[in-house]
Design a protein around this motif. Structure first.
Motif, short mmCIF file in Angstrom:
data_model
loop_
_atom_site.label_atom_id
_atom_site.label_comp_id
_atom_site.label_asym_id
_atom_site.label_seq_id
_atom_site.Cartn_x
_atom_site.Cartn_y
_atom_site.Cartn_z
N MET B 318 46.56 35.20 45.38
CA MET B 318 45.43 36.03 45.85
C MET B 318 45.65 37.52 45.59
O MET B 318 46.76 38.02 45.65
CB MET B 318 45.12 35.77 47.32
CG MET B 318 46.23 36.09 48.28
SD MET B 318 45.66 35.78 50.00
CE MET B 318 47.20 36.06 50.89
N GLN B 320 44.51 40.09 47.39
CA GLN B 320 44.81 40.86 48.59
C GLN B 320 46.32 40.79 48.82
O GLN B 320 46.84 39.72 49.10
CB GLN B 320 44.06 40.30 49.81
CG GLN B 320 42.55 40.37 49.69
CD GLN B 320 41.94 39.15 49.01
OE1 GLN B 320 42.66 38.34 48.43
NE2 GLN B 320 40.65 39.02 49.05
N PRO B 331 43.92 28.69 43.15
CA PRO B 331 42.61 28.91 42.50
C PRO B 331 42.81 29.55 41.12
O PRO B 331 43.65 30.44 40.97
CB PRO B 331 41.90 29.87 43.46
CG PRO B 331 43.00 30.57 44.19
CD PRO B 331 44.11 29.55 44.33
N ASP B 333 40.45 31.09 39.19
CA ASP B 333 39.62 32.24 38.83
C ASP B 333 39.87 33.47 39.68
O ASP B 333 39.74 34.58 39.19
CB ASP B 333 38.13 31.85 38.84
CG ASP B 333 37.70 31.24 40.17
OD1 ASP B 333 38.55 31.00 41.04
OD2 ASP B 333 36.48 31.02 40.32
N THR B 334 40.23 33.28 40.95
CA THR B 334 40.46 34.43 41.81
C THR B 334 41.95 34.75 41.97
O THR B 334 42.34 35.59 42.77
CB THR B 334 39.86 34.20 43.22
OG1 THR B 334 40.42 32.99 43.75
CG2 THR B 334 38.36 34.08 43.17
N ASP B 393 35.23 34.14 33.61
CA ASP B 393 33.86 34.29 33.14
C ASP B 393 33.56 35.78 33.17
O ASP B 393 33.37 36.35 34.25
CB ASP B 393 32.91 33.53 34.07
CG ASP B 393 31.45 33.78 33.73
OD1 ASP B 393 31.18 34.39 32.67
OD2 ASP B 393 30.58 33.36 34.50
N LYS B 395 31.05 37.47 32.74
CA LYS B 395 29.81 37.81 33.45
C LYS B 395 30.07 38.06 34.94
O LYS B 395 29.35 38.80 35.57
CB LYS B 395 28.82 36.64 33.39
CG LYS B 395 28.08 36.47 32.10
CD LYS B 395 26.84 35.57 32.26
CE LYS B 395 27.10 34.21 32.88
NZ LYS B 395 28.06 33.35 32.13
N ALA B 396 31.08 37.38 35.47
CA ALA B 396 31.34 37.45 36.91
C ALA B 396 32.17 38.68 37.28
O ALA B 396 32.26 39.04 38.45
CB ALA B 396 32.07 36.20 37.36
N GLY B 399 32.20 43.71 39.15
CA GLY B 399 31.32 43.89 40.30
C GLY B 399 30.21 42.86 40.45
O GLY B 399 29.52 42.85 41.46
N ALA B 400 30.02 42.00 39.44
CA ALA B 400 28.93 41.01 39.55
C ALA B 400 29.16 40.10 40.74
O ALA B 400 28.26 39.81 41.50
CB ALA B 400 28.81 40.20 38.26
N ASN B 401 30.40 39.63 40.89
CA ASN B 401 30.83 39.04 42.16
C ASN B 401 32.16 39.72 42.49
O ASN B 401 33.14 39.58 41.74
CB ASN B 401 30.99 37.52 42.07
CG ASN B 401 31.30 36.93 43.44
OD1 ASN B 401 32.02 37.52 44.25
ND2 ASN B 401 30.77 35.75 43.71
N HIS B 402 32.18 40.42 43.60
CA HIS B 402 33.32 41.31 43.88
C HIS B 402 34.64 40.57 44.06
O HIS B 402 35.69 41.20 44.05
CB HIS B 402 33.02 42.18 45.09
CG HIS B 402 32.00 43.24 44.82
ND1 HIS B 402 32.23 44.27 43.93
CD2 HIS B 402 30.74 43.41 45.27
CE1 HIS B 402 31.16 45.05 43.86
NE2 HIS B 402 30.23 44.54 44.66
N LYS B 403 34.60 39.26 44.24
CA LYS B 403 35.89 38.57 44.39
C LYS B 403 36.67 38.58 43.07
O LYS B 403 37.84 38.23 43.03
CB LYS B 403 35.70 37.14 44.92
CG LYS B 403 35.08 36.16 43.97
CD LYS B 403 34.97 34.78 44.63
CE LYS B 403 34.18 33.83 43.75
NZ LYS B 403 34.04 32.49 44.31
N GLU B 649 34.70 33.89 27.73
CA GLU B 649 35.21 32.98 28.75
C GLU B 649 36.53 32.35 28.33
O GLU B 649 36.81 32.22 27.13
CB GLU B 649 34.19 31.86 29.00
CG GLU B 649 32.93 32.32 29.68
CD GLU B 649 31.96 31.16 29.88
OE1 GLU B 649 32.42 30.02 30.07
OE2 GLU B 649 30.75 31.42 29.82
#
Lengths: 658, 658
Positions: B318, B320, B331, B333-334, B393, B395-396, B399-403, B649
């Motif tokens: 992670m 954080q 995971p 992607d994150t 991805d 596209k993500a 900032g598109a998805n902040h995670k 991708e």
């Protein structure tokens, strides 16, 4: 048949004309009356020991000069009192309650005393920053609180006929009108947290004063114009933010103020703000018959429901900013899916439905209502979800992986920022508004909720009695009792989830086909007599739902839906490690009502497959042949009922064999 | 055969005794010499316009009184100079370079002048907070910077025989020894960012001064003791934190100071700190032959490699805290998966291997090296990944998805916090240390990297020449040329990924079985003559790798691995929407070397299946039968080479049919 023509007139159905008697919903509405509203009253008065203090009533007392002290709570604390008053109004409109009304009257007296000479009303600014009214519209919720108080004023007036709060909010709206506008000397500002537009249209309806409609229209049109008002105010404040760690005046997309509303192509930013904005836009479009504003509403509606909505009717794919993310980005585990956002989506859908009765809007309304909104509240009415994930592993929460810090695996008692519980309360207390609509000579039945309604069709009263065991069963009976026999139409929604419906009128089969179906409603036009009855049978098998292929997280997965209800797997029935479960494409799905299950519910069982961790050859990664999946019975329960049996895993989407 | 006995003596193989000539690695090592180290030198001197300024050399000049100005950069800025000097030392040890040496000498002069009277050396505290030395050990990296400078001093001494920097760091270590310890009047503190323990053991080796070993041991043992030192200092600072938004003295798990190291059961907190800690623990255990400390190392090793390591040898699930999360939480992607963390894992694996030669350690070392570490640097040597996702991805991102805010879909030029590029440089420059090891009368070959080595076996020199086309081909040839004929063993690692190996000695087949395999190494014990040769053939088919069933995100998915290389799908070969791809369980996987592909690489192709979004019946969710998957050729490339052909991708794990 031709598409419905928009912008026809629709009267509101008063709540005392709709009596809900429904096995599914009466429980929740009674809960609002007997538990949620009293509990919230205690919370607003800081009488709940386990919960964070609210201070909301006390703030008004201090501002009214009735108590000494300092402002406590969030900048939007006033809105909790307003939402409570609004919920109370709906309860009173449905059913008199002198004691509750007298409590509300007392609160209204205090609010009236807290209003300033010039009509301004906001305890935060009055008590804490008296010289800085309207200096931080992006962040400080003055117009949001105003909007909620206006909604309360209108609702209380409708319920009781008492004008006191309506007069207070009218004076406040007049004051706002004197401050904001494009005329010289006025502020070209607008609402940071959207809400006031829809409230002003309600105020216009209640008072007939067109100035409120024009003011709502101004707020719609001014939003996102260049130069950006929030950026101007930010500069004037020297870059100062009300919050720590975020600055809403910098991230203009957060509040949908990055572009004029007519130019916005996609839902973006804070999800509740987006749908409250769209509700207000739809209201203004309806009143002004503004085709291009309606087109903007439709464009954003399409974007939400065809690209950014969870199968549960939830919206807001990310916790950062409680916000929309991007098209087809619908992660199940890190989702935000705020209860309030689904309520806002219901408001928006309801407005769109009134403009043009198309079943698509009611389908989404139903989806959000039966899944996310009901899930938001526990069966005891005292615990609430703010965030509504579609997949939860409690092990991952509480800091184990910080991307889940916003996910609570069980409902919480109350929140410091208490927006969702009172929002659920006011929606459920006003549920009677959503069932029927009369437009032209047609009675539309949008929702299948049992009870009696008195409807005004072309000046004549028609009583409609609805009986069903919905959502467990698709057989719905209507009794139609017009005061005078007469010709009008009854339009019944054929839900999008239903592949096959049958209908009879007075036991005579009535064809359900393209001839009589218009925009998803089957129209029964005839000369109605006292005692006529209609029986609708909506086939309700268990459906395997799949996501659009661009929804990355659901690739290869299936969700079960039966009627309007989305289902989920829970650890309580299936043990831990739900991701090990696979549903074969040909598995038989058995639906059965179980009395003892969560207040009575249909559960779905199937012979599934399951990977057995104990048979793993060893190591974290292996190139050994993976042991065959084992047969395992799997049980699905309705999503809304999850997390009522202790803490455990939950998942809506499950892997499917090819 | 019995398990290897730990704690036998192992001499370091000097880098000028190992000449790497290898089609795969020589490119990267040349890149370090010709591009990375010069580029970094420019960066340290603020001569790269596009990059954020470093200030690191200038800080030392100011502290040395050679320039006027103020400290610039992070509290750990000094360590960048130290890591650069360490990398330079390895390059010089491998191959003389008078110009580079003279530049290094100049830097060392400046560093020596920046050292304080009492031996203290840290430009941040000297320039910025002179009175507050050692006041915030949890957060302010003084001992971390000290450790890196000690490593540089030792490496430069080994490379050049010059003692100047060694003397500087010895005086600094003496000073640290005078400040820290359990004796009355000393601080019972320890390193916030772990590093100094492993450095002190190196200093002990270089100087023979046991005090440094004892100090390292003190730092190992004191960590996490109650009352917690960081909490005491936090109170003394009145709760003040060096950083904004985080407070490392509160989150004790972040720096693995929540419990004494011997009591820690799971890897937790900042991943780099964890593996640097374990490297130091292993060093101290090796020197002191401390069985219980070694047991703690093994326990945490097992936890990492069997529950918290990505298939690419990456660690840290992670963003954080750049941290471990919890068992089986991987995971794709994150993920964080910092390049430096995999380098630290290599350090730790190397130490464990020296304590007890077991192929498991070298397997992980190889996995991290060939996948995450090489992925960390672009083919041009000027762009770096800090974070190494297994699924991207673009596209993500952004900032598109902040995670995904921490995920960069392409390698970046340099970083404000520039830890990873110099760490890659120092590792690759010292790669010669990792190939062979002599223990007792045995030459261990841990890695299959071509070149010549001069090894000291029982006082007699043995030349070993290794030739192969690894990692593309599993045939490896060794020529053994002892100065004198003699009896010793050659132990060749049979990698964990290899199911079948063949061996011949002077063209005579040599059985590879339980009789001669010990802890994953095949031992060839014989009387070796000049000109003897060994041929090892490691079968290297494409393997389908699957994850432990408790790894939620990889359920139903497969990854391809061939030899040590993990493969991935890239958009450049397969188009967008990689999640649409499915690999049938029986699909034939064809591996073929392609000269033109990313400097020459084996690509894997297969007949896959793919969902076609264009054939979707419509809507975001549908209960219609999903159209059958289409056949589609899919191409996999080695993971390390991803993102060298523009932005797109990428995915390591792909869905598999049952």
């Amino acid at each position: 048949m031709s598409k419905s023509i928009p912008f026809q007139h629709v009267d509101r159905v008063p709540l005392d004309h709709v009596n809900i008697h429904d096995d599914f919903w009466s429980y929740y509405i009674d809960l609002v009356r007997s538990v949620v509203v009293p509990y919230q009253w205690d919370a607003l008065n800081d009488r709940i020991e386990a919960a964070e203090p609210s201070g909301a009533i006390r703030n008004f007392k201090i501002a009214a000069g009735l108590e000494e002290g300092e402002f406590y709570g969030m900048v939007f604390q006033d809105s909790d009192v307003a939402k409570w008053l609004e919920a109370v109004s709906y309860l009173l409109e449905s059913q008199p309650d002198p004691e509750l009304e007298s409590t509300a009257d007392e609160v209204i007296e205090i609010i009236a005393k807290a209003q300033q000479e010039d009509g301004y009303l906001n305890t935060y600014y009055t008590l804490k920053e008296p010289g800085r009214r309207w200096s931080n519209l992006a962040e400080c919720h003055e117009l949001y609180c105003a909007g909620h108080m206006i909604e309360a004023g209108v609702a209380y007036y409708r319920a009781t006929g008492k004008r006191k709060l309506l007069d207070v909010v009218s004076r406040f709206a007049d004051h706002i009108d004197s401050v904001f506008g494009t005329e010289p000397g006025k502020l070209r500002g607008y609402d940071g947290h959207q809400e006031i537009k829809l409230a002003l249209v309600k105020l216009y309806h209640a008072t007939g004063n067109e100035r409120y409609l024009r003011l709502a229209q101004y707020f719609v049109e001014q939003r996102g114009q260049k130069p950006n008002f929030y950026e101007i105010q930010l500069k004037e404040r020297g870059g100062e933010s009300h919050w720590t760690g975020i600055n809403h005046a910098i991230d203009l997309q957060y509040s949908q103020s990055h572009a004029p509303v007519r130019e916005q192509e996609k839902a973006i930013g804070h999800a509740v703000r987006e749908v409250y904005m769209l509700t207000g836009m739809a209201d203004v479009a309806a009143e002004t018959k503004d085709e291009s504003l309606l087109a903007a509403c439709r464009r954003l509606w399409d974007n939400i429901v065809s690209r950014q909505m969870y199968i549960t009717g939830a919206i807001g794919s990310m916790p950062q900013g409680e916000a929309f993310s991007f098209d087809y980005d619908l992660p199940n585990d890190t989702v935000y899916a705020e209860t309030c956002a689904s309520i806002g989506l219901i408001f928006f859908a309801h407005r769109m439905l009134r403009i043009a009765p198309q079943a698509e809007y009611a389908d989404v309304l139903e989806r959000a209502l039966y899944n996310t909104v009901v899930a938001g509240m526990s069966r005891d009415g005292k615990h609430f979800f703010y965030v509504n994930p579609l997949e939860v592993d409690p092990k991952a929460c509480r800091g184990a992986n910080h991307k889940f810090d916003h996910i609570k695996p069980v409902r919480q008692e109350w929140f410091g920022c208490a927006c969702c519980p009172p929002n659920v309360a006011r929606l459920l207390a006003s549920l009677g508004e959503y069932i029927y609509m009369v437009q032209g000579g047609t009675i539309y039945a949008h929702l299948y909720i049992g009870g009696e309604a008195k409807l005004n069709v072309g000046g004549s009263e028609v009583q409609v009695k609805q009986t069903s065991n919905y959502p467990w069963d698709g057989r719905i009976r209507f009794e139609i009792n017009p005061q005078e026999p007469g010709k009008f139409a009854l339009a019944l929604r054929i839900p999008g989830w239903c592949r096959h419906a049958r209908l009879s009128v007075n036991n005579e089969p009535y064809p359900v086909d393209g001839q009589v179906i218009q925009d998803g409603y089957v129209h029964i036009s005839r000369n109605w007599q006292q005692g006529d009855f209609v029986e609708l049978v909506l086939d309700m098998p268990v459906e395997r739902m799949r996501s659009h292929p661009l929804v990355r997280g659901n690739a290869g997965k299936v969700a079960l839906q039966r009627g309007p209800l989305v289902y989920c797997l829970e650890q309580a029935d299936n043990g831990a490690n739900l991701h090990e479960i696979v549903l074969p494409a040909n598995a038989k799905l058995e639906a059965k009502f179980e009395n003892g299950l969560l207040g009575g519910a249909v559960a779905i069982t199937a012979q599934g497959l399951r990977q057995d961790a104990a048979k793993w050859p060893g190591g974290l990664y292996s190139s050994e042949a993976v042991p065959a999946l084992q047969e395992a019975k799997v049980t699905f329960i309705p999503y809304y009922a999850w997390a009522n049996r202790g803490e455990g895993e939950m998942s809506v989407w499950v892997r499917e064999t090819f």
